[in-house]
Design a protein around this motif. Structure first.
Motif, mmCIF file in Angstrom:
data_model
loop_
_atom_site.group_PDB
_atom_site.id
_atom_site.type_symbol
_atom_site.label_atom_id
_atom_site.label_comp_id
_atom_site.label_asym_id
_atom_site.label_seq_id
_atom_site.Cartn_x
_atom_site.Cartn_y
_atom_site.Cartn_z
ATOM 1 N N ALA A 238 16.642 61.733 -31.440
ATOM 2 C CA ALA A 238 17.211 60.463 -31.909
ATOM 3 C C ALA A 238 18.424 60.693 -32.809
ATOM 4 O O ALA A 238 19.326 59.844 -32.887
ATOM 5 C CB ALA A 238 16.150 59.660 -32.660
ATOM 6 N N ASP A 239 18.471 61.842 -33.490
ATOM 7 C CA ASP A 239 19.603 62.179 -34.353
ATOM 8 C C ASP A 239 20.633 62.917 -33.509
ATOM 9 O O ASP A 239 20.654 64.152 -33.463
ATOM 10 C CB ASP A 239 19.133 63.037 -35.528
ATOM 11 N N SER A 240 21.478 62.173 -32.816
ATOM 12 C CA SER A 240 22.398 62.789 -31.865
ATOM 13 C C SER A 240 23.791 62.192 -32.011
ATOM 14 O O SER A 240 23.991 61.144 -32.641
ATOM 15 C CB SER A 240 21.898 62.598 -30.423
ATOM 16 N N LEU A 241 24.744 62.871 -31.428
ATOM 17 C CA LEU A 241 26.131 62.417 -31.397
ATOM 18 C C LEU A 241 26.349 61.619 -30.120
ATOM 19 O O LEU A 241 26.077 62.108 -29.023
ATOM 20 C CB LEU A 241 27.071 63.626 -31.446
ATOM 21 N N SER A 242 26.837 60.412 -30.249
ATOM 22 C CA SER A 242 27.069 59.586 -29.068
ATOM 23 C C SER A 242 28.277 60.107 -28.299
ATOM 24 O O SER A 242 29.191 60.721 -28.863
ATOM 25 C CB SER A 242 27.287 58.122 -29.459
ATOM 26 N N GLN A 243 28.307 59.822 -26.993
ATOM 27 C CA GLN A 243 29.388 60.304 -26.141
ATOM 28 C C GLN A 243 30.747 59.766 -26.581
ATOM 29 O O GLN A 243 31.760 60.451 -26.483
ATOM 30 C CB GLN A 243 29.120 59.906 -24.695
ATOM 31 N N GLU A 244 30.762 58.538 -27.093
ATOM 32 C CA GLU A 244 32.045 57.935 -27.451
ATOM 33 C C GLU A 244 32.717 58.637 -28.629
ATOM 34 O O GLU A 244 33.924 58.507 -28.839
ATOM 35 C CB GLU A 244 31.846 56.453 -27.781
ATOM 36 N N TRP A 245 31.941 59.411 -29.427
ATOM 37 C CA TRP A 245 32.525 60.093 -30.576
ATOM 38 C C TRP A 245 32.744 61.577 -30.326
ATOM 39 O O TRP A 245 33.121 62.318 -31.241
ATOM 40 C CB TRP A 245 31.662 59.882 -31.823
ATOM 41 N N GLU A 246 32.536 62.032 -29.100
ATOM 42 C CA GLU A 246 32.848 63.416 -28.775
ATOM 43 C C GLU A 246 34.364 63.598 -28.695
ATOM 44 O O GLU A 246 35.092 62.742 -28.180
ATOM 45 C CB GLU A 246 32.202 63.826 -27.451
ATOM 46 N N ARG A 247 34.840 64.706 -29.242
ATOM 47 C CA ARG A 247 36.265 65.081 -29.207
ATOM 48 C C ARG A 247 37.168 64.062 -29.907
ATOM 49 O O ARG A 247 38.320 63.905 -29.548
ATOM 50 C CB ARG A 247 36.740 65.293 -27.763
ATOM 51 N N ARG A 248 36.629 63.388 -30.917
ATOM 52 C CA ARG A 248 37.445 62.476 -31.721
ATOM 53 C C ARG A 248 37.424 62.937 -33.175
ATOM 54 O O ARG A 248 36.426 63.491 -33.646
ATOM 55 C CB ARG A 248 36.914 61.038 -31.616
ATOM 56 N N ASP A 249 38.506 62.728 -33.863
ATOM 57 C CA ASP A 249 38.577 63.118 -35.273
ATOM 58 C C ASP A 249 37.625 62.270 -36.101
ATOM 59 O O ASP A 249 37.655 61.035 -36.034
ATOM 60 C CB ASP A 249 40.001 62.951 -35.797
ATOM 61 N N ILE A 250 36.766 62.959 -36.873
ATOM 62 C CA ILE A 250 35.811 62.290 -37.744
ATOM 63 C C ILE A 250 35.891 62.962 -39.112
ATOM 64 O O ILE A 250 35.808 64.192 -39.215
ATOM 65 C CB ILE A 250 34.377 62.387 -37.201
ATOM 66 N N GLN A 251 36.024 62.159 -40.136
ATOM 67 C CA GLN A 251 36.087 62.705 -41.500
ATOM 68 C C GLN A 251 34.699 62.611 -42.133
ATOM 69 O O GLN A 251 34.076 61.540 -42.151
ATOM 70 C CB GLN A 251 37.101 61.936 -42.341
ATOM 71 N N VAL A 252 34.211 63.744 -42.652
ATOM 72 C CA VAL A 252 32.862 63.801 -43.203
ATOM 73 C C VAL A 252 32.877 64.537 -44.538
ATOM 74 O O VAL A 252 33.808 65.278 -44.849
ATOM 75 C CB VAL A 252 31.883 64.509 -42.238
ATOM 76 N N ILE A 253 31.830 64.281 -45.309
ATOM 77 C CA ILE A 253 31.555 65.041 -46.523
ATOM 78 C C ILE A 253 30.199 65.698 -46.354
ATOM 79 O O ILE A 253 29.238 65.060 -45.901
ATOM 80 C CB ILE A 253 31.554 64.129 -47.766
ATOM 81 N N GLY A 254 30.122 66.977 -46.694
ATOM 82 C CA GLY A 254 28.855 67.677 -46.551
ATOM 83 C C GLY A 254 28.886 69.033 -47.234
ATOM 84 O O GLY A 254 29.836 69.371 -47.962
ATOM 85 N N VAL A 255 27.858 69.828 -46.959
ATOM 86 C CA VAL A 255 27.661 71.098 -47.660
ATOM 87 C C VAL A 255 27.567 72.239 -46.645
ATOM 88 O O VAL A 255 26.894 72.107 -45.618
ATOM 89 C CB VAL A 255 26.374 71.053 -48.515
ATOM 90 N N VAL A 256 28.248 73.335 -46.948
ATOM 91 C CA VAL A 256 28.112 74.553 -46.140
ATOM 92 C C VAL A 256 26.687 75.072 -46.319
ATOM 93 O O VAL A 256 26.292 75.445 -47.432
ATOM 94 C CB VAL A 256 29.138 75.619 -46.577
ATOM 95 N N ALA A 257 25.912 75.082 -45.237
ATOM 96 C CA ALA A 257 24.463 75.290 -45.359
ATOM 97 C C ALA A 257 23.984 76.657 -44.906
ATOM 98 O O ALA A 257 22.785 76.943 -44.997
ATOM 99 C CB ALA A 257 23.726 74.203 -44.563
#
Length: 792
Positions: free
Chosen positions: A79-98
């Motif tokens: 259920a926690d997946s990336l939708s096809q419409e957002w593949e290969r598109r620029d997305i700005q995120v904030i997160g942590v190197v894990a």
């Protein structure tokens, strides 16, 4: 006994779920209610048949519980997946190197925990894996890689894809690997002025541990600069197997000691046992402590904490988790004072591992680790009398080598013949000396022990290199059929039945030698092969590239070898495992159509792994592939040969075209036509429209083919209307990578083929394409469709 069978039924249910092409609707779980009710009613009767029926229904119930438990966890994770419409598109995120960043020549790769998505309406999975590519200034010859540390919080712009795996027979499934680790998207960091580090360290336990692991690696690098085996010591301390060079991994594989170079059950159990013994001895020295808590229980707690600490320090990877869970079951049994049979402990450990990680059963390490423990228990627990410690140690090594052979052949198509000797020396050396010294060296106060650990390891590595250099150190063969593996397991159990206290094979339980006959089919039953006049063609899924295996009754040809993937390539990852699994020990001819890396990237690995009798190519004489090949010549129009009634003919380029040194590599692509009585295939590599026109002018009468591998992967530079009409294929195959940067195959090109009619297949959608030209016609199998799994 019923409890152990119920656990086994649960595990079987989990295994069945992992073979499904689609997840079942969870409403089906309601079907377990009447099964449980019938089982309970059957238990109310004292009749033998009712009780037996109740037991069977109970096992069916637990099988269903395992099935739907795994299905529920899979639903949640998918259920926690990336939708096809957002593949290969620029997305700005904030997160942590894990995770520990892994550097290569061109990029830094790391796991990233997404905390916030800044791009409106974008939905990104919580855990992704990224590559951050370096940059190079005009005046700088060295790639400048970004400096990234684990635990840092970043704002970055990324482009992502859903996890995707090449789909090939006997191939590695990256998608299920990513699913087990909850990595739900992969991509790279885009160059952006908004990319910035927000915090140097996020104060959470997991990130602090990863930061500590990175500090240990950096300190080890400083202390062991330029030392040959520093990567092995880093791995033994932090579990980062990527620190070990590829050539050293090959030595460990050939000697059967690769299990020692991972933080596995052996090392974690050793650390836990040492702490258990130390605390047990110290605790007994204090009457006050012993009155408050029995020494055995205190030692159990200390040993389990030590095991957890080592597992966490190693990154708590899947193998370390399995080892810790098994030790936890043993600790609980000791704590409760109910030391049941070893089989029960193993069963409860199995349940705990599968309950927490239902995808573990798809990992070779799962079967090898539980198999090894089961074998050790079988040859040591409950045996009458006591062997000398050396005899016992040799018996265990012999039993593990023999007992794991069917699994190793089924999973990796090879088994080390020198493994008993190598492990007899390496296990005590690494586990009792190198690992303790290395772990002590993780404490800065004991830095001086690290060079000593390296010296000891170096002595052991010298011995392993010596064993590895034996020509017959490894037995390699085809993948044995499943029934032969099961029969071999029965034979091994028979062989390992109790014998005398000596090492005599024929003593003890009568006729143990008969088990040898149960092993023979695993070696003697060969995979099926084409008949005379037949052609079996496999278009392997190598991503954006080409690799085609053509087989007749007695010969094998490889056309192109796919792309390279940084530190590895298609030859090592896809082609060689496929050929070995199919029982192909040598290539009679390998054709490298041209020098582009998506067609030649795996050639060196293939040449290194197996005998290639003849290389035909359009490569320059100074090309490394040409230099490595022993027998070679150029490919050019007019060359032809026949194998087992199958005709092979090269149609391009012209021999004189090699005189034009400025000609593009695509224009010089070798073009191969294979013809049988049952159909034909044309492989035009990367020729472009000029090459197609040349073929139409001089070879139009032989271009017609039932199967066409689309030239240049469906690029707009190729597949002219006149060429397509002349070939007139009933099946066209596009060999392309998933969401490749060239957008191959182009829509307008696909439309041309669709207008002509015929079937169209794509390797990014259909996986490997298996073609069989037989007297019954052309049989086509798309691997991803015929072996579909719910996570794909």
């Amino acid at each position: 006994m019923l409890t152990r069978l119920s656990i086994l039924a649960f595990v079987v249910g989990v295994i069945l779920l992992q073979q499904q092409a689609a997840l079942p609707g969870l409403m089906w779980v309601l079907g377990l209610i009447p099964v449980a009710l019938l089982a309970w009613l059957s238990w109310q009767h004292q009749s033998f048949w009712f009780v037996t029926t109740g037991k069977i229904l109970l096992l069916v119930f637990f099988l269903g519980v395992g099935f739907f438990w795994a299905a529920t966890l899979a639903q949640w994770r998918l259920a926690d997946s990336l939708s096809q419409e957002w593949e290969r598109r620029d997305i700005q995120v904030i997160g942590v190197v894990a995770s520990l960043p892994q550097s290569s020549d061109r990029s830094v790769r790391f796991q990233f925990d997404v905390e916030q998505v800044l791009t409106p309406y974008a939905v990104v999975p919580k855990k992704i894996i990224l590559s951050w590519y370096g940059s190079r200034q005009k005046s700088d010859s060295v790639m400048q890689l970004p400096v990234i540390k684990v635990g840092e919080r970043w704002q970055i712009t990324v482009r992502l894809k859903r996890p995707y795996s090449n789909a090939n027979p006997h191939g590695f499934d990256y998608e299920v690997w990513a699913l087990e680790r909850n990595i739900r998207a992969a991509g790279y960091v885009r160059q952006s002025i908004d990319n910035q580090r927000l915090h140097p360290i996020v104060n959470r336990f997991g990130y602090r541990v990863e930061h500590l692991r990175q500090q240990i690696q950096q300190r080890f690098t400083h202390l062991l600069s330029n030392e040959a085996y520093s990567g092995v010591l880093k791995t033994l301390a932090t579990g980062d197997q990527r620190a070990i060079p590829r050539d050293q991994w090959q030595v460990f594989t050939r000697t059967g000691t690769n299990h020692l170079m991972a933080i596995s059950g052996l090392h974690i159990t050793l650390v836990s046992s040492l702490i258990f013994a130390l605390v047990f001895w110290l605790w007994r020295c204090s009457a006050l402590f012993a009155l408050y808590l029995p020494a055995r229980r205190a030692a159990v707690i200390a040993g389990l904490i030590a095991a957890l600490g080592y597992a966490v320090l190693s990154g708590f990877a899947i193998p370390a988790q399995r080892a810790f869970y098994m030790l936890a079951v043993v600790a609980i049994a000791i704590w409760r004072g109910h030391l049941t049979s070893a089989v029960s402990v193993l069963a409860w450990a199995l349940l705990l591992v599968v309950l927490i990680d239902p995808w573990a059963i798809l990992s070779p390490g799962f079967w090898l680790s539980f198999g090894a423990i089961a074998i050790i228990m079988f040859v040591t627990v409950g045996r009458i009398g006591q062997l000398h410690w050396l005899s016992g140690w040799l018996r265990v090594q012999w039993a593990i080598t023999l007992g794991l052979a069917p699994l190793l052949l089924a999973l990796f198509q090879q088994v080390s013949l020198v493994s008993p000797i190598a492990n007899a020396i390496a296990i005590p050396l690494v586990s009792l000396v190198v690992v303790p010294l290395t772990l002590l060296a993780t404490i800065p106060l004991f830095d001086f022990m690290l060079p000593l650990a390296h010296v000891v390891l170096g002595a052991g590595m010298t011995f392993l290199y010596w064993l590895s250099d034996f020509p017959q150190a490894v037995w390699q063969q085809h993948t044995p059929p499943a029934w032969t593996v099961l029969l071999a397991v029965v034979g091994i159990i028979w062989i390992l039945l109790p014998g005398s206290l000596g090492l005599g094979f024929f003593a003890g339980f009568p006729a143990r030698w008969l088990g040898i006959f149960a092993l023979l089919p695993m070696f003697l039953v060969s995979p099926s092969k084409p008949l005379a006049g037949e052609l079996w063609l496999t278009v392997l899924d190598v991503g954006q590239g080409l690799a085609v295996v053509a087989r007749t009754k007695n010969y094998t040809l490889l056309f192109d070898t796919g792309p390279s993937f940084g530190e590895t390539d298609s030859g090592n990852r896809i082609i060689v495992p496929y050929l070995r699994s199919e029982g192909v020990r040598q290539l009679d001819t390998m054709i490298i159509s041209h020098a582009d890396s998506d067609h030649s990237g795996g050639a060196l690995s293939v040449l290194d792994a197996m005998l290639v009798k003849m290389l035909k190519s359009s490569l320059d004489e100074q090309h490394p592939i040409q230099q490595m090949a022993k027998n070679k010549n150029q490919c050019y129009d007019g060359q032809s040969w026949q194998w087992d009634g199958v005709q092979f003919e090269l149609l391009h380029p012209l021999e004189q075209s090699y005189d034009n040194v400025s000609r593009k590599t695509n224009a010089n692509s070798c073009v191969l036509k294979i013809s049988t009585e049952h159909g034909s295939v044309l492989i035009p590599a990367d020729i472009e429209r000029a090459g197609e026109r040349a073929l139409l002018l001089r070879a139009s009468d032989v271009l017609s083919a039932n199967v066409l591998i689309a030239p240049h992967h469906g690029s707009n530079t190729s597949s002219s209307v006149a060429f397509i009409q002349q070939v007139n294929p009933t099946l066209t195959i596009f060999t392309v990578g998933y969401l490749n940067r060239y957008d191959h195959p182009r829509e307008e090109v696909v439309a041309r083929y669709r207008t002509l009619g015929g079937e169209l297949l794509r390797s990014d959608i259909d996986g490997a394409i298996l073609l069989r030209f037989t007297e019954n016609g052309l049989a086509v199998e798309a691997w991803r469709s015929s072996h579909r799994r719910y996570w794909q």
